[in-house]
Design a protein around this motif. Structure first.
Motif, PDB file in Angstrom:
ATOM      1  N   ALA A   1       0.835  -1.213   0.000  1.00  0.00           N
ATOM      2  CA  ALA A   1       0.000   0.000   0.000  1.00  0.00           C
ATOM      3  C   ALA A   1       0.874   1.269   0.000  1.00  0.00           C
ATOM      4  CB  ALA A   1      -0.934  -0.005   1.206  1.00  0.00           C
ATOM      5  N   GLY A   2       1.919   1.279   0.828  1.00  0.00           N
ATOM      6  CA  GLY A   2       2.788   2.453   0.895  1.00  0.00           C
ATOM      7  C   GLY A   2       3.504   2.696  -0.430  1.00  0.00           C
ATOM      8  N   GLU A   3       3.885   1.578  -1.064  1.00  0.00           N
ATOM      9  CA  GLU A   3       4.557   1.653  -2.369  1.00  0.00           C
ATOM     10  C   GLU A   3       3.587   2.259  -3.401  1.00  0.00           C
ATOM     11  OE1 GLU A   3       5.807  -2.329  -3.108  1.00  0.00           O
ATOM     12  OE2 GLU A   3       6.905  -1.795  -4.935  1.00  0.00           O
ATOM     13  N   ALA A   4       2.312   1.850  -3.334  1.00  0.00           N
ATOM     14  CA  ALA A   4       1.301   2.384  -4.257  1.00  0.00           C
ATOM     15  C   ALA A   4       1.105   3.878  -4.009  1.00  0.00           C
ATOM     16  CB  ALA A   4      -0.017   1.644  -4.087  1.00  0.00           C
ATOM     17  N   PHE A   5       1.084   4.286  -2.742  1.00  0.00           N
ATOM     18  CA  PHE A   5       0.980   5.719  -2.415  1.00  0.00           C
ATOM     19  C   PHE A   5       2.175   6.457  -3.005  1.00  0.00           C
ATOM     20  CE2 PHE A   5      -2.328   5.059   0.835  1.00  0.00           C
ATOM     21  CZ  PHE A   5      -2.993   6.269   0.793  1.00  0.00           C
ATOM     22  N   ASP A   6       3.379   5.918  -2.771  1.00  0.00           N
ATOM     23  CA  ASP A   6       4.593   6.628  -3.189  1.00  0.00           C
ATOM     24  C   ASP A   6       4.721   6.679  -4.710  1.00  0.00           C
ATOM     25  OD1 ASP A   6       5.113   6.956  -0.529  1.00  0.00           O
ATOM     26  OD2 ASP A   6       6.571   5.333  -0.401  1.00  0.00           O
ATOM     27  N   LYS A   7       4.397   5.553  -5.395  1.00  0.00           N
ATOM     28  CA  LYS A   7       4.522   5.533  -6.859  1.00  0.00           C
ATOM     29  C   LYS A   7       3.456   6.418  -7.495  1.00  0.00           C
ATOM     30  CE  LYS A   7       6.734   0.996  -7.353  1.00  0.00           C
ATOM     31  NZ  LYS A   7       6.479  -0.430  -7.629  1.00  0.00           N
ATOM     32  N   SER A   8       2.235   6.402  -6.946  1.00  0.00           N
ATOM     33  CA  SER A   8       1.173   7.249  -7.505  1.00  0.00           C
ATOM     34  C   SER A   8       1.513   8.722  -7.289  1.00  0.00           C
ATOM     35  CB  SER A   8      -0.180   6.909  -6.868  1.00  0.00           C
ATOM     36  OG  SER A   8      -0.499   5.568  -7.144  1.00  0.00           O
ATOM     37  N   ALA A   9       2.078   9.018  -6.130  1.00  0.00           N
ATOM     38  CA  ALA A   9       2.467  10.402  -5.840  1.00  0.00           C
ATOM     39  C   ALA A   9       3.521  10.873  -6.846  1.00  0.00           C
ATOM     40  CB  ALA A   9       3.012  10.498  -4.417  1.00  0.00           C
ATOM     41  N   LYS A  10       4.450   9.969  -7.168  1.00  0.00           N
ATOM     42  CA  LYS A  10       5.518  10.302  -8.115  1.00  0.00           C
ATOM     43  C   LYS A  10       4.900  10.613  -9.486  1.00  0.00           C
ATOM     44  CE  LYS A  10      10.106   8.534  -9.219  1.00  0.00           C
ATOM     45  NZ  LYS A  10      11.033   7.416  -8.999  1.00  0.00           N
ATOM     46  N   ILE A  11       3.903   9.794  -9.883  1.00  0.00           N
ATOM     47  CA  ILE A  11       3.216  10.021 -11.165  1.00  0.00           C
ATOM     48  C   ILE A  11       2.552  11.397 -11.160  1.00  0.00           C
ATOM     49  CG2 ILE A  11       1.249   9.241 -12.583  1.00  0.00           C
ATOM     50  CD1 ILE A  11       1.941   6.348 -11.538  1.00  0.00           C
ATOM     51  N   MET A  12       2.035  11.792 -10.005  1.00  0.00           N
ATOM     52  CA  MET A  12       1.363  13.100  -9.891  1.00  0.00           C
ATOM     53  C   MET A  12       2.365  14.247  -9.720  1.00  0.00           C
ATOM     54  SD  MET A  12      -1.713  12.267  -7.246  1.00  0.00           S
ATOM     55  CE  MET A  12      -2.288  10.609  -7.007  1.00  0.00           C
ATOM     56  N   GLY A  13       3.654  13.908  -9.693  1.00  0.00           N
ATOM     57  CA  GLY A  13       4.677  14.959  -9.583  1.00  0.00           C
ATOM     58  C   GLY A  13       4.920  15.409  -8.158  1.00  0.00           C
ATOM     59  N   LEU A  14       4.498  14.583  -7.177  1.00  0.00           N
ATOM     60  CA  LEU A  14       4.716  14.951  -5.776  1.00  0.00           C
ATOM     61  C   LEU A  14       6.030  14.354  -5.293  1.00  0.00           C
ATOM     62  CD1 LEU A  14       1.090  14.153  -4.505  1.00  0.00           C
ATOM     63  CD2 LEU A  14       2.017  16.393  -5.142  1.00  0.00           C
ATOM     64  N   GLU A  15       6.639  15.015  -4.331  1.00  0.00           N
ATOM     65  CA  GLU A  15       7.961  14.597  -3.868  1.00  0.00           C
ATOM     66  C   GLU A  15       7.920  13.281  -3.069  1.00  0.00           C
ATOM     67  OE1 GLU A  15      10.672  16.850  -0.872  1.00  0.00           O
ATOM     68  OE2 GLU A  15      11.134  17.585  -2.883  1.00  0.00           O
ATOM     69  N   TYR A  16       9.000  12.480  -3.192  1.00  0.00           N
ATOM     70  CA  TYR A  16       9.139  11.221  -2.453  1.00  0.00           C
ATOM     71  C   TYR A  16       9.375  11.492  -0.976  1.00  0.00           C
ATOM     72  CZ  TYR A  16      11.074   6.930  -0.648  1.00  0.00           C
ATOM     73  OH  TYR A  16      11.287   5.824   0.122  1.00  0.00           O
ATOM     74  N   PRO A  17       8.832  10.695  -0.050  1.00  0.00           N
ATOM     75  CA  PRO A  17       7.796   9.687  -0.251  1.00  0.00           C
ATOM     76  C   PRO A  17       6.432  10.367  -0.177  1.00  0.00           C
ATOM     77  CG  PRO A  17       8.593   9.627   2.018  1.00  0.00           C
ATOM     78  CD  PRO A  17       9.252  10.808   1.351  1.00  0.00           C
ATOM     79  N   GLY A  18       5.599  10.134  -1.175  1.00  0.00           N
ATOM     80  CA  GLY A  18       4.397  10.952  -1.354  1.00  0.00           C
ATOM     81  C   GLY A  18       3.175  10.580  -0.536  1.00  0.00           C
ATOM     82  N   GLY A  19       3.265   9.510   0.277  1.00  0.00           N
ATOM     83  CA  GLY A  19       2.092   9.072   1.044  1.00  0.00           C
ATOM     84  C   GLY A  19       1.452  10.202   1.844  1.00  0.00           C
ATOM     85  N   ALA A  20       2.271  10.879   2.627  1.00  0.00           N
ATOM     86  CA  ALA A  20       1.737  11.950   3.479  1.00  0.00           C
ATOM     87  C   ALA A  20       1.240  13.137   2.643  1.00  0.00           C
ATOM     88  CB  ALA A  20       2.815  12.405   4.462  1.00  0.00           C
ATOM     89  N   ARG A  21       1.864  13.382   1.485  1.00  0.00           N
ATOM     90  CA  ARG A  21       1.438  14.478   0.601  1.00  0.00           C
ATOM     91  C   ARG A  21       0.052  14.179   0.027  1.00  0.00           C
ATOM     92  NH1 ARG A  21       1.729  18.791   0.179  1.00  0.00           N
ATOM     93  NH2 ARG A  21       2.013  19.167  -2.044  1.00  0.00           N
ATOM     94  N   ILE A  22      -0.157  12.919  -0.400  1.00  0.00           N
ATOM     95  CA  ILE A  22      -1.473  12.531  -0.924  1.00  0.00           C
ATOM     96  C   ILE A  22      -2.521  12.714   0.172  1.00  0.00           C
ATOM     97  CG2 ILE A  22      -2.894  10.548  -1.667  1.00  0.00           C
ATOM     98  CD1 ILE A  22      -0.665   9.652  -3.462  1.00  0.00           C
ATOM     99  N   ASP A  23      -2.192  12.283   1.367  1.00  0.00           N
ATOM    100  CA  ASP A  23      -3.104  12.412   2.510  1.00  0.00           C
ATOM    101  C   ASP A  23      -3.504  13.882   2.703  1.00  0.00           C
ATOM    102  OD1 ASP A  23      -4.472  12.041   4.874  1.00  0.00           O
ATOM    103  OD2 ASP A  23      -2.774  11.272   6.024  1.00  0.00           O
ATOM    104  N   ALA A  24      -2.517  14.776   2.675  1.00  0.00           N
ATOM    105  CA  ALA A  24      -2.784  16.202   2.901  1.00  0.00           C
ATOM    106  C   ALA A  24      -3.651  16.781   1.782  1.00  0.00           C
ATOM    107  CB  ALA A  24      -1.463  16.964   3.007  1.00  0.00           C
ATOM    108  N   LEU A  25      -3.305  16.470   0.533  1.00  0.00           N
ATOM    109  CA  LEU A  25      -4.078  17.016  -0.599  1.00  0.00           C
ATOM    110  C   LEU A  25      -5.494  16.450  -0.637  1.00  0.00           C
ATOM    111  CD1 LEU A  25      -1.327  17.011  -3.370  1.00  0.00           C
ATOM    112  CD2 LEU A  25      -2.515  19.027  -2.492  1.00  0.00           C
TER     113      LEU A  25
END
Ligand code: KG4
Ligand code: ZN
Length: 340
Positions: free
Chosen positions: A161-185
């Motif tokens: 799950a964390g890998e999916a968050f991080d890889k999806s965040a990368k696709i969206m142009g968000l900085e690594y590791p993107g899990g917390a960024r996705i959560d905030a947005l």
């Protein structure tokens, strides 16, 4: 028993002083995230070298904050695996050196075992319980019968799950590791705005698959040539998070119903996710079960969590030999054998 715990399996150098496997006297976590972010992921060679640089200062700080010295420490708990071999070797070698110099016992613990017992540092959980571990490398549902007795009921067949968050965040142009960024947005977005798949939701197993979800995010972004900003980014993040939470809640709910067990522990870095925490609380009320999700500082990688199983093993006399090696791939179901 006063334990010094050490964690160096990936990109956090951590040390903690814990009394009786319950009371945290200090917990220091030195993160390498900023260094690896430049490369879009963890670079193993850099991780090992950074651990080597930080391990002594981090342990010294943990002792200082606990108002303790090496003379007060009665045992050591250290991550033996799974993780990056070079990174694990730094923590294990340091633990051996201290144990040898101070003539105290040490025990190598499984990284995920630590995550499963992090909750015990807030309040103990009765056995048996179910454990959902959602981290960068794991998405597993375990039946925990006792310390050292784990059965995998379900697991991811591809990405965690964390890998999916991080890889999806990368696709969206968000900085690594993107899990917390996705959560905030996601806080500002509409979870129904983008239609995304719920892989393996109705396959009757307790397994997960997240790589298709990541591909769906890629197709959505590529198809729209989306500038990931503002409303659209928030909607995509909220929709992605909702899809992950739907699958995690459905499978965990099924595991609870099938096993008839009334206690659930949720752990690992993704357990910091605000949407998942809310969803698990809703699931627990719906099923009338006891839920334990530790505070965010105890969900992500830390050393204190390893002192819980560490304390148990050391008190039972299960001490690791001086010849102990690291294990990079280690199934939880086989832990019993290696502790004999
Ligand atoms: O347990 P952990 O700290 O390290 C591993 O053992 O892997 O988990 C790290 C993972 C990363 O993938 C990170 O993006 C994710 O946890 N994570 C989150 C959040 N905070 C950390 N994922 C979603 N929402 C968050 N708030
Ligand atoms: Zn972890």
């Amino acid at each position: 028993m006063l334990i010094l715990a050490i964690e160096t399996s990936c990109d956090e150098t951590a040390a903690a002083v814990v009394a009786d496997g319950r009371e945290i006297r200090s917990s220091v976590v030195s993160s390498q995230i900023a260094i690896h972010a430049e490369y879009g992921g963890v670079v193993p060679e850099i991780a090992s070298r950074k651990h080597l640089e930080m391990i002594v200062p981090v342990i010294s700080q943990a002792l200082r904050e606990a108002d303790a010295t090496f003379a007060d420490i009665e045992g050591i708990a250290v991550t033996r695996g799974p993780g990056l071999s070079g990174a694990l070797l730094v923590g294990l070698s340091t633990a051996k050196a201290i144990a040898c110099a101070r003539k105290i016992p040490f025990v190598g613990v499984h990284h995920i075992e630590g995550h499963l017992f992090a909750s015990f540092l807030e309040r103990p959980v009765e056995f048996p319980f179910l454990g959902l571990v959602v981290s960068g490398g794991h998405t597993h549902i375990y039946l925990v019968q006792d310390f050292g007795h784990y059965r995998t009921l379900g697991r991811t067949v591809d990405d965690a799950a964390g890998e999916a968050f991080d890889k999806s965040a990368k696709i969206m142009g968000l900085e690594y590791p993107g899990g917390a960024r996705i959560d905030a947005l996601a806080q500002e977005g509409d979870p129904r705005a983008v239609r995304l798949p719920r892989p393996m939701l109705h396959d009757g197993s307790l397994n997960f698959s997240f790589s298709g979800l990541k591909t769906a995010v890629l197709n959505h972004v590529a198809g729209r040539r989306l500038e990931i900003t503002g409303r659209e980014a928030a909607d995509l993040c909220a929709s992605f998070q909702e899809a992950v939470c739907d699958v995690l809640a459905a499978k965990t709910g099924a595991a609870l119903r099938q096993s008839g067990i009334g206690r659930l522990v949720v752990a690992g870095g993704v357990a910091c996710n605000s949407g998942l925490r809310r969803r698990m609380q809703a699931l627990a009320s719906e099923l009338g079960i006891e839920l334990h999700i530790p505070a965010p500082a105890l969900c992500g990688d830390n050393a204190a969590m390893h002192a819980v199983p560490g304390n148990h093993y050391l008190e039972k006399g299960l001490v690791s030999p001086a010849t102990l090696d690291v294990i990079t791939t280690w199934e939880m179901d086989r832990i019993g054998e290696s502790l004999q």
